[in-house]
Design a protein around this motif. Structure first.
Motif, PDB file in Angstrom:
ATOM      1  N   ALA A  79     -39.412 103.808 -24.539  1.00 18.19           N
ATOM      2  CA  ALA A  79     -39.718 104.714 -25.788  1.00 18.19           C
ATOM      3  C   ALA A  79     -39.329 103.756 -27.051  1.00 18.19           C
ATOM      4  CB  ALA A  79     -39.348 106.114 -25.800  1.00 18.19           C
ATOM      5  N   TYR A  80     -38.122 103.158 -26.832  1.00 18.38           N
ATOM      6  CA  TYR A  80     -37.753 102.286 -27.838  1.00 18.38           C
ATOM      7  C   TYR A  80     -38.405 101.180 -28.052  1.00 18.38           C
ATOM      8  CZ  TYR A  80     -34.106 105.857 -28.590  1.00 18.38           C
ATOM      9  OH  TYR A  80     -33.392 106.863 -28.996  1.00 18.38           O
ATOM     10  N   VAL A  81     -38.662 100.487 -26.884  1.00 15.83           N
ATOM     11  CA  VAL A  81     -39.448  99.353 -26.997  1.00 15.83           C
ATOM     12  C   VAL A  81     -40.810  99.604 -27.691  1.00 15.83           C
ATOM     13  CG1 VAL A  81     -40.320  97.617 -25.357  1.00 15.83           C
ATOM     14  CG2 VAL A  81     -38.107  98.200 -24.977  1.00 15.83           C
ATOM     15  N   HIS A  82     -41.425 100.607 -27.219  1.00 16.96           N
ATOM     16  CA  HIS A  82     -42.683 100.855 -27.653  1.00 16.96           C
ATOM     17  C   HIS A  82     -42.649 100.997 -29.371  1.00 16.96           C
ATOM     18  CE1 HIS A  82     -46.652 102.888 -28.371  1.00 16.96           C
ATOM     19  NE2 HIS A  82     -45.964 103.840 -28.779  1.00 16.96           N
ATOM     20  N   VAL A  83     -41.550 101.870 -29.733  1.00 15.60           N
ATOM     21  CA  VAL A  83     -41.518 101.926 -31.181  1.00 15.60           C
ATOM     22  C   VAL A  83     -41.275 100.572 -31.874  1.00 15.60           C
ATOM     23  CG1 VAL A  83     -39.858 102.750 -33.159  1.00 15.60           C
ATOM     24  CG2 VAL A  83     -40.723 104.202 -31.307  1.00 15.60           C
ATOM     25  N   PHE A  84     -40.417  99.616 -31.393  1.00 16.30           N
ATOM     26  CA  PHE A  84     -40.188  98.513 -31.956  1.00 16.30           C
ATOM     27  C   PHE A  84     -41.414  97.438 -31.986  1.00 16.30           C
ATOM     28  CE2 PHE A  84     -35.655  98.752 -30.073  1.00 16.30           C
ATOM     29  CZ  PHE A  84     -35.234  99.553 -31.339  1.00 16.30           C
ATOM     30  N   VAL A  85     -42.008  97.495 -30.857  1.00 17.18           N
ATOM     31  CA  VAL A  85     -43.419  96.789 -30.586  1.00 17.18           C
ATOM     32  C   VAL A  85     -44.364  97.112 -31.742  1.00 17.18           C
ATOM     33  CG1 VAL A  85     -45.289  96.122 -29.230  1.00 17.18           C
ATOM     34  CG2 VAL A  85     -42.917  95.701 -28.433  1.00 17.18           C
TER      35      VAL A  85
ATOM     36  N   ASP B 178     -42.304  97.862 -18.446  1.00 13.40           N
ATOM     37  CA  ASP B 178     -42.355  99.128 -17.965  1.00 13.40           C
ATOM     38  C   ASP B 178     -43.806  99.741 -17.816  1.00 13.40           C
ATOM     39  OD1 ASP B 178     -40.300 101.334 -17.185  1.00 13.40           O
ATOM     40  OD2 ASP B 178     -41.971 102.461 -18.318  1.00 13.40           O
ATOM     41  N   LYS B 179     -44.056 100.561 -16.928  1.00 14.57           N
ATOM     42  CA  LYS B 179     -45.130 100.999 -16.421  1.00 14.57           C
ATOM     43  C   LYS B 179     -45.980 101.910 -17.826  1.00 14.57           C
ATOM     44  CE  LYS B 179     -45.518 100.673 -11.605  1.00 14.57           C
ATOM     45  NZ  LYS B 179     -44.898  99.741 -11.520  1.00 14.57           N
ATOM     46  N   SER B 180     -44.608 102.681 -18.156  1.00 13.30           N
ATOM     47  CA  SER B 180     -44.987 103.711 -19.366  1.00 13.30           C
ATOM     48  C   SER B 180     -45.813 102.998 -20.729  1.00 13.30           C
ATOM     49  CB  SER B 180     -43.850 104.588 -19.796  1.00 13.30           C
ATOM     50  OG  SER B 180     -42.947 103.682 -20.470  1.00 13.30           O
ATOM     51  N   ILE B 181     -45.663 101.783 -20.742  1.00 14.46           N
ATOM     52  CA  ILE B 181     -46.089 101.062 -22.040  1.00 14.46           C
ATOM     53  C   ILE B 181     -47.176  99.968 -21.532  1.00 14.46           C
ATOM     54  CG2 ILE B 181     -44.321 101.666 -23.628  1.00 14.46           C
ATOM     55  CD1 ILE B 181     -43.004  98.963 -23.061  1.00 14.46           C
ATOM     56  N   ALA B 182     -47.799 100.005 -20.239  1.00  8.98           N
ATOM     57  CA  ALA B 182     -48.538  99.048 -19.635  1.00  8.98           C
ATOM     58  C   ALA B 182     -49.627  98.925 -20.592  1.00  8.98           C
ATOM     59  CB  ALA B 182     -48.821  99.506 -18.237  1.00  8.98           C
ATOM     60  N   ASN B 183     -50.079  99.823 -21.395  1.00  9.33           N
ATOM     61  CA  ASN B 183     -51.392  99.749 -22.122  1.00  9.33           C
ATOM     62  C   ASN B 183     -50.878  98.876 -23.656  1.00  9.33           C
ATOM     63  OD1 ASN B 183     -53.195 100.849 -20.288  1.00  9.33           O
ATOM     64  ND2 ASN B 183     -52.621 102.913 -21.101  1.00  9.33           N
TER      65      ASN B 183
END
Length: 177
Positions: A58-64, A99-104
């Motif tokens: 979730a943090y990686v998603h926010v940063f990206v 991570d699979k949760s941010i595969a898209n």
């Protein structure tokens, strides 16, 4: 390049106060993103380590997302410094980018784009982070690409070949300067 930019350190960059609330009101980050940032930003390393263990993707998603959507140099430097610090403390966290949760998510693209934009700090951190993310990528199995998305995925994702080519070109350009 101004001398002060060349000598900026991660510590100096991370002393800045970034107006996260403003980015939320202008819809550049989500309410969830703002909550995660408030929880993480300016906290002790041990506390952040626990947050990353619990909810790293979730943090990686926010940063990206920030690197993809916000172009203000000070903010880009800040988020790259947060990621750099996170990976320096534990290089194995580079796996969170796969991570699979941010595969898209195309987790390579913002860093690849930043290799050629902005100042030395932005370029150098993008190169370092990309190298760590690439080295942590999972092996390809059963038609699944290295980004974690299936090969018949409709969404365009940056291929690993493009990333490696971009890194080599950037490094070659630095050597020639």
């Amino acid at each position: 390049m101004p001398m002060d930019q060349a000598e900026l350190t991660t510590e100096q960059v991370l002393k800045r106060d970034i107006p996260w609330e403003t980015y939320m009101t202008t819809k550049l980050i989500t309410g969830t993103g703002l909550q995660l940032l408030r929880r993480y930003d300016k906290k002790a390393e041990s506390y952040r380590a626990q947050l990353l263990d619990d909810d790293g993707p979730a943090y990686v998603h926010v940063f990206v997302s920030i690197l993809r959507d916000i172009f203000k140099e000070e903010t880009v430097e800040y988020v790259l410094s947060l990621i750099d610090e996170m990976l320096t403390a534990n290089p194995k966290r580079a796996r969170l980018f796969h991570d699979k949760s941010i595969a898209n998510e195309d987790t390579y693209e913002p860093f690849l784009r930043l290799l050629w934009k902005g100042n030395w700090l932005i370029q150098e951190k993008s190169c370092k982070i990309l190298s760590l993310i690439v080295s942590a990528r999972p092996k390809v199995q059963d038609g699944v690409t290295t980004n974690g998305a299936t090969s018949d995925s409709k969404k365009k994702s940056t291929a690993i070949d493009e990333v490696l080519k971009g890194l080599v070109e950037w490094l070659r350009a630095q050597v020639c300067i």
